[in-house]
Enzyme design. Structure first.
Site, PDB file in Angstrom:
ATOM      1  N   HIS A  36       0.832  -1.202   0.000  1.00 37.09           N
ATOM      2  CA  HIS A  36       0.000   0.000   0.000  1.00 37.09           C
ATOM      3  C   HIS A  36       0.863   1.246   0.000  1.00 37.09           C
ATOM      4  CE1 HIS A  36      -3.938  -1.894   0.445  1.00 37.09           C
ATOM      5  NE2 HIS A  36      -3.315  -2.788   1.183  1.00 37.09           N
ATOM      6  N   CYS A  86      -0.311   2.279  -4.516  1.00 39.16           N
ATOM      7  CA  CYS A  86      -1.004   3.516  -4.861  1.00 39.16           C
ATOM      8  C   CYS A  86      -0.034   4.696  -4.868  1.00 39.16           C
ATOM      9  CB  CYS A  86      -2.129   3.789  -3.865  1.00 39.16           C
ATOM     10  SG  CYS A  86      -3.426   2.522  -3.854  1.00 39.16           S
TER      11      CYS A  86
END
Length: 297
Positions: free
Chosen positions: A67, A122
């Site tokens: 992430h 991301c």
């Protein structure tokens, strides 16, 4: 799963030594013990290990699948006013910014050594703060044309040859996906598919194959290509082990041409809620010396 799949490619296709002297893999599997969990301190140690003793002719590899997020950049360097970050397992205590990654594995890399990096998270477009971004346009046949390198407004120059393929643009998120019943990052899966089907392609051809693989599965993220040294994209063949671009930079370090105000993150970590952030955080570090003998870290 992503780290293991990438590790298998390095060992099977490129004869990277899989022992702990030459490769470190961090996953969130409790069975592997605390020293191999992708915590902040373990990732930082892994980054230091990767560059220890590196010299001309060495080839390094870094992969992160997990992430990512963004935080306001208070130094005034970032064009969008934001630092990109990766989230370790204990991200609530501290994240790792692109400034830290650049200072750990990009800036110290000497001329004549190379690092290939994949970041499947991301907001990873400029995840290593590399100064040159590959810009392209697609024609009606979905082929890239009018391509060129664009230098960052406030570039961070270094001597080594570093190339990053990222999961998406800075303002996008990277999706999770299932392939043959196995969970992983959509970009990593697309990269492995493209690399298997096009083993001797140029960088734009590889990037186009990755985009096509994502598009076929209806993912809208756009992986990006950034580099520390601009190179001829029409001639250079993508490889994890062959070819090192020489240093073209006369000035080394961060160059600040314009001060940018800190941006706003919009209150999101990008890539899921807090519970999901603990899933699939993984990193893989690989190092191989090209020469008469392998070196120990």
């Amino acid at each position: 799963n992503d780290a293991k799949n990438m590790r298998n490619v390095l060992i099977r296709k490129h004869a990277f030594p899989g022992d702990t002297c030459h490769m470190v893999m961090l996953t969130d599997e409790p069975s592997r013990g605390r020293n191999y969990q992708p915590t902040y301190s373990n990732i930082r140690r892994g980054l230091q290990w990767l560059l220890q003793g590196v010299s001309q002719g060495d080839v390094l590899f870094f992969h992160f699948s997990g992430h990512g997020a963004q935080v306001p950049d208070k130094t005034g360097h970032e064009a969008d006013g934001l630092n990109e970050t990766i989230l370790p397992l204990d991200y609530e205590n501290k994240q790792i910014t692109d400034d830290e990654l650049w200072g750990s594995i990009v800036y110290p890399l000497p001329a004549g050594a190379r690092l290939t990096a994949l970041m499947d998270c991301c907001h990873s477009g400029t995840g290593l703060d590399l100064p040159f971004e590959y810009m392209y346009k697609q024609n009606k046949h979905n082929k890239y044309n009018q391509s060129s390198w664009m230098e960052d407004l406030n570039p961070a120059h270094s001597q080594g040859d570093v190339v990053l393929i990222s999961g998406c643009k800075d303002d996008q998120t990277s999706a999770d996906a299932f392939q043959q019943g196995t969970a992983g990052g959509a970009m990593t899966q697309a990269f492995l598919t493209a690399y298997e089907q096009h083993p001797y392609c140029t960088y734009p051809e590889l990037l186009q194959a990755i985009h096509q693989a994502l598009k076929q599965r209806r993912f809208t993220q756009r992986p990006q290509l950034t580099a520390s040294q601009p190179f001829n994209t029409q001639e250079r063949i993508f490889s994890l082990v062959e070819g090192i671009e020489p240093n073209h930079q006369q000035s080394i370090g961060r160059l600040k041409k314009k001060h940018i105000r800190p941006g706003r993150t919009g209150g999101g970590g990008g890539g899921g809620n807090a519970g999901n952030m603990l899933l699939g955080a993984a990193g893989i570090f690989g190092a191989l010396a090209l020469g008469d003998a392998l070196f120990d870290f």
